[in-house]
Design a protein around this motif. Structure first.
Motif, PDB file in Angstrom:
ATOM      1  N   ASP A  96       0.847  -1.193   0.000  1.00 37.96           N
ATOM      2  CA  ASP A  96       0.000   0.000   0.000  1.00 37.96           C
ATOM      3  C   ASP A  96       0.882   1.243   0.000  1.00 37.96           C
ATOM      4  N   TRP A  97       1.326   1.650  -1.190  1.00 41.97           N
ATOM      5  CA  TRP A  97       2.179   2.826  -1.331  1.00 41.97           C
ATOM      6  C   TRP A  97       1.780   3.597  -2.572  1.00 41.97           C
ATOM      7  N   GLN A  98       2.210   4.868  -2.637  1.00 40.52           N
ATOM      8  CA  GLN A  98       1.861   5.732  -3.761  1.00 40.52           C
ATOM      9  C   GLN A  98       3.081   6.513  -4.207  1.00 40.52           C
ATOM     10  N   GLY A  99       3.112   6.883  -5.474  1.00 44.75           N
ATOM     11  CA  GLY A  99       4.208   7.666  -6.023  1.00 44.75           C
ATOM     12  C   GLY A  99       5.428   6.809  -6.281  1.00 44.75           C
ATOM     13  N   TYR A 100       6.253   7.236  -7.196  1.00 43.60           N
ATOM     14  CA  TYR A 100       7.408   6.431  -7.586  1.00 43.60           C
ATOM     15  C   TYR A 100       8.504   7.372  -8.035  1.00 43.60           C
ATOM     16  N   VAL A 101       9.671   7.236  -7.436  1.00 44.41           N
ATOM     17  CA  VAL A 101      10.802   8.066  -7.819  1.00 44.41           C
ATOM     18  C   VAL A 101      12.040   7.175  -7.894  1.00 44.41           C
ATOM     19  N   ILE A 102      12.854   7.421  -8.905  1.00 43.10           N
ATOM     20  CA  ILE A 102      14.122   6.706  -9.051  1.00 43.10           C
ATOM     21  C   ILE A 102      15.237   7.699  -8.781  1.00 43.10           C
ATOM     22  N   ILE A 103      16.065   7.393  -7.813  1.00 43.66           N
ATOM     23  CA  ILE A 103      17.188   8.254  -7.452  1.00 43.66           C
ATOM     24  C   ILE A 103      18.464   7.607  -7.980  1.00 43.66           C
ATOM     25  N   LEU A 104      19.155   8.303  -8.858  1.00 49.12           N
ATOM     26  CA  LEU A 104      20.400   7.790  -9.427  1.00 49.12           C
ATOM     27  C   LEU A 104      21.625   8.318  -8.681  1.00 49.12           C
TER      28      LEU A 104
END
Length: 67
Positions: free
Chosen positions: A33-41
Motif C-alpha cells: 500500500d504505497w503511492q508515487g514512484y521516484v528513481i534516485i540515481l
C-alpha cells in the motif's frame, strides 16, 4: 493481475519482485500500500533525495501506508 511490489515502511525503498523484507531495515514493516514512484540515481546531486532524506540510489515510494 499484476502484483504490486512491497515498499519498506522505514526508508520507502521499493523492494524487488518476490522480496518481502528490506535489507537495510529488516525489522521494519513492509506493505504493498504505497503511492508515487521516484528513481534516485545520484542522491548527492538530487534535490528530491535531499528533501526525502534518501542517501542511497534506488527506487522509492513517495508515500507508504503502514497500518
Amino acid at each position: 493481475m499484476v502484483a504490486v511490489p512491497f515498499a519498506c515502511g522505514e526508508c520507502h525503498r521499493i523492494l524487488d519482485s518476490g522480496v518481502d523484507q528490506c535489507t537495510t531495515h529488516p525489522a521494519a514493516k513492509v506493505t504493498s500500500d504505497w503511492q508515487g514512484y521516484v528513481i534516485i540515481l545520484n542522491p548527492e546531486r538530487s534535490e528530491i533525495a535531499s528533501k526525502l532524506n534518501i542517501e542511497k540510489p534506488g527506487r522509492y515510494a513517495l508515500k507508504v501506508n503502514i497500518r
